[in-house]
Motif scaffolding. Structure first.
Motif, PDB file in Angstrom:
ATOM      1  N   MET A   1      46.194  22.385  63.731  1.00  0.00           N
ATOM      2  CA  MET A   1      45.059  22.093  62.724  1.00  0.00           C
ATOM      3  C   MET A   1      45.202  20.620  62.131  1.00  0.00           C
ATOM      4  N   LYS A   2      44.227  20.058  61.850  1.00  0.00           N
ATOM      5  CA  LYS A   2      44.163  18.641  61.460  1.00  0.00           C
ATOM      6  C   LYS A   2      44.821  18.719  60.131  1.00  0.00           C
ATOM      7  N   THR A   3      45.150  17.559  59.685  1.00  0.00           N
ATOM      8  CA  THR A   3      45.705  17.424  58.368  1.00  0.00           C
ATOM      9  C   THR A   3      44.749  17.637  57.275  1.00  0.00           C
ATOM     10  N   LYS A   4      43.463  17.275  57.340  1.00  0.00           N
ATOM     11  CA  LYS A   4      42.383  17.530  56.457  1.00  0.00           C
ATOM     12  C   LYS A   4      42.145  19.003  56.292  1.00  0.00           C
ATOM     13  N   GLN A   5      42.226  19.670  57.229  1.00  0.00           N
ATOM     14  CA  GLN A   5      41.730  20.963  57.423  1.00  0.00           C
ATOM     15  C   GLN A   5      42.975  21.927  56.592  1.00  0.00           C
ATOM     16  N   VAL A   6      44.310  21.432  57.041  1.00  0.00           N
ATOM     17  CA  VAL A   6      45.300  22.075  56.334  1.00  0.00           C
ATOM     18  C   VAL A   6      45.169  21.728  54.673  1.00  0.00           C
ATOM     19  N   LEU A   7      44.816  20.537  54.432  1.00  0.00           N
ATOM     20  CA  LEU A   7      44.792  20.275  52.908  1.00  0.00           C
ATOM     21  C   LEU A   7      43.822  21.046  52.081  1.00  0.00           C
ATOM     22  N   SER A   8      42.692  20.987  52.912  1.00  0.00           N
ATOM     23  CA  SER A   8      41.509  21.970  52.357  1.00  0.00           C
ATOM     24  C   SER A   8      41.943  23.173  52.067  1.00  0.00           C
ATOM     25  N   ALA A   9      42.589  23.985  53.014  1.00  0.00           N
ATOM     26  CA  ALA A   9      42.940  25.037  53.116  1.00  0.00           C
ATOM     27  C   ALA A   9      44.074  25.470  51.863  1.00  0.00           C
ATOM     28  N   MET A  10      44.749  24.355  51.715  1.00  0.00           N
ATOM     29  CA  MET A  10      45.909  24.454  50.544  1.00  0.00           C
ATOM     30  C   MET A  10      45.185  24.472  49.235  1.00  0.00           C
ATOM     31  N   LYS A  11      44.022  23.530  48.982  1.00  0.00           N
ATOM     32  CA  LYS A  11      43.293  23.457  47.946  1.00  0.00           C
ATOM     33  C   LYS A  11      42.691  24.621  47.710  1.00  0.00           C
ATOM     34  N   ILE A  12      42.053  25.384  48.604  1.00  0.00           N
ATOM     35  CA  ILE A  12      41.581  26.841  48.352  1.00  0.00           C
ATOM     36  C   ILE A  12      42.483  27.748  47.805  1.00  0.00           C
ATOM     37  N   VAL A  13      43.836  27.813  48.538  1.00  0.00           N
ATOM     38  CA  VAL A  13      44.732  28.456  48.201  1.00  0.00           C
ATOM     39  C   VAL A  13      45.280  28.352  46.674  1.00  0.00           C
ATOM     40  N   SER A  14      45.413  27.157  46.226  1.00  0.00           N
ATOM     41  CA  SER A  14      45.667  26.790  44.905  1.00  0.00           C
ATOM     42  C   SER A  14      44.726  27.263  43.872  1.00  0.00           C
ATOM     43  N   TRP A  15      43.266  26.959  44.098  1.00  0.00           N
ATOM     44  CA  TRP A  15      42.450  27.617  43.260  1.00  0.00           C
ATOM     45  C   TRP A  15      42.582  29.093  43.413  1.00  0.00           C
ATOM     46  N   ILE A  16      42.746  29.903  44.334  1.00  0.00           N
ATOM     47  CA  ILE A  16      42.746  31.158  44.252  1.00  0.00           C
ATOM     48  C   ILE A  16      44.192  31.578  43.161  1.00  0.00           C
ATOM     49  N   ILE A  17      45.163  30.862  43.467  1.00  0.00           N
ATOM     50  CA  ILE A  17      46.333  31.332  42.680  1.00  0.00           C
ATOM     51  C   ILE A  17      46.173  30.921  41.351  1.00  0.00           C
ATOM     52  N   PHE A  18      45.475  29.854  41.101  1.00  0.00           N
ATOM     53  CA  PHE A  18      45.333  29.477  39.729  1.00  0.00           C
ATOM     54  C   PHE A  18      44.327  30.499  38.978  1.00  0.00           C
ATOM     55  N   ILE A  19      43.349  30.858  39.647  1.00  0.00           N
ATOM     56  CA  ILE A  19      42.572  31.923  38.945  1.00  0.00           C
ATOM     57  C   ILE A  19      43.337  33.221  38.814  1.00  0.00           C
ATOM     58  N   GLY A  20      43.778  33.479  40.088  1.00  0.00           N
ATOM     59  CA  GLY A  20      44.576  34.629  39.793  1.00  0.00           C
ATOM     60  C   GLY A  20      45.729  34.873  38.375  1.00  0.00           C
ATOM     61  N   LEU A  21      46.419  33.698  38.382  1.00  0.00           N
ATOM     62  CA  LEU A  21      47.536  33.551  37.302  1.00  0.00           C
ATOM     63  C   LEU A  21      46.587  33.594  35.985  1.00  0.00           C
ATOM     64  N   CYS A  22      45.446  33.091  35.631  1.00  0.00           N
ATOM     65  CA  CYS A  22      44.692  33.030  34.554  1.00  0.00           C
ATOM     66  C   CYS A  22      44.136  34.391  34.370  1.00  0.00           C
ATOM     67  N   ILE A  23      43.770  35.207  35.328  1.00  0.00           N
ATOM     68  CA  ILE A  23      43.428  36.515  35.179  1.00  0.00           C
ATOM     69  C   ILE A  23      44.512  37.425  34.647  1.00  0.00           C
ATOM     70  N   LYS A  24      45.682  37.260  35.468  1.00  0.00           N
ATOM     71  CA  LYS A  24      46.844  37.939  34.750  1.00  0.00           C
ATOM     72  C   LYS A  24      47.276  37.407  33.474  1.00  0.00           C
ATOM     73  N   LEU A  25      47.344  36.162  33.071  1.00  0.00           N
ATOM     74  CA  LEU A  25      47.649  35.775  31.821  1.00  0.00           C
ATOM     75  C   LEU A  25      46.494  36.438  30.666  1.00  0.00           C
ATOM     76  N   GLY A  26      45.316  36.331  31.020  1.00  0.00           N
ATOM     77  CA  GLY A  26      44.186  37.169  30.219  1.00  0.00           C
ATOM     78  C   GLY A  26      44.428  38.694  30.030  1.00  0.00           C
ATOM     79  N   ALA A  27      44.870  39.280  31.357  1.00  0.00           N
ATOM     80  CA  ALA A  27      44.995  40.877  31.192  1.00  0.00           C
ATOM     81  C   ALA A  27      46.308  41.138  30.230  1.00  0.00           C
TER      82      ALA A  27
END
Length: 173
Positions: A1-27
């Protein structure tokens, strides 16, 4: 994979983890408030099977202290991923070594250090409670966050050195 694709995937994964942690914190916050203010039966299943009913029955003050540690650790984890998301939005890959990115990386190392210290304190507190006869299972992972803080701090130092080299190269041109 190209670097930009990997970084885009990492950005999406970071958003998913951030949202998951916020949901867990709220729960955890909502179920803790319900267990303290409405119904103590909620202590048996705070979040995904977390049972702190023994601790609640032993002492409400100790229960509140442990919940405060859990909430603090989760809040710092969510903040750390927020900083990671900010790095993805601020970084320019043509000139990646900027003071803003270096400061964000330094902040991530400090937040990771705080998570590690809080997790260490929470682990010691849990062991102390176990000696008092209160049985519950929690793993805080303090050593992992302390190790990560050291690694990220080294990366922050490398980034700061990269800024110096980049500015020296701009001056020589």
């Amino acid at each position: 994979m190209k670097t930009k694709q990997v970084l885009s995937a990492m950005k999406i994964v970071s958003w998913i983890i951030f949202i998951g942690l916020c949901i867990k914190l709220g729960a955890i916050l909502i179920s803790s408030a319900i267990s303290l203010l409405v119904n103590e039966e909620a202590t048996k299943d705070l979040y995904l099977g977390l049972d702190l009913s023994n601790l609640y029955n032993f002492s409400i003050q100790y229960y509140i202290m442990l919940l405060s540690l859990i909430v603090s650790i989760l809040a710092f984890k969510a903040y750390m991923f927020y900083l990671i998301i900010r790095i993805f939005s601020k970084i320019d890959f043509d000139k990646p070594f900027t003071p803003v990115v270096a400061n964000l990386i330094s902040n991530i190392s400090y937040v990771s250090l705080w998570i590690g210290l809080l997790a260490y304190f929470a682990s010691r507190y849990s062991k102390w409670l176990l000696k008092k006869g209160v049985v519950f299972e929690l793993d805080f992972g303090s050593s992992e966050f302390l190790f990560m803080a050291g690694i990220i701090f080294i990366i922050a130092l490398i980034f700061k050195r990269g800024i110096e080299i980049q500015s020296e190269n701009e001056l020589t041109i």
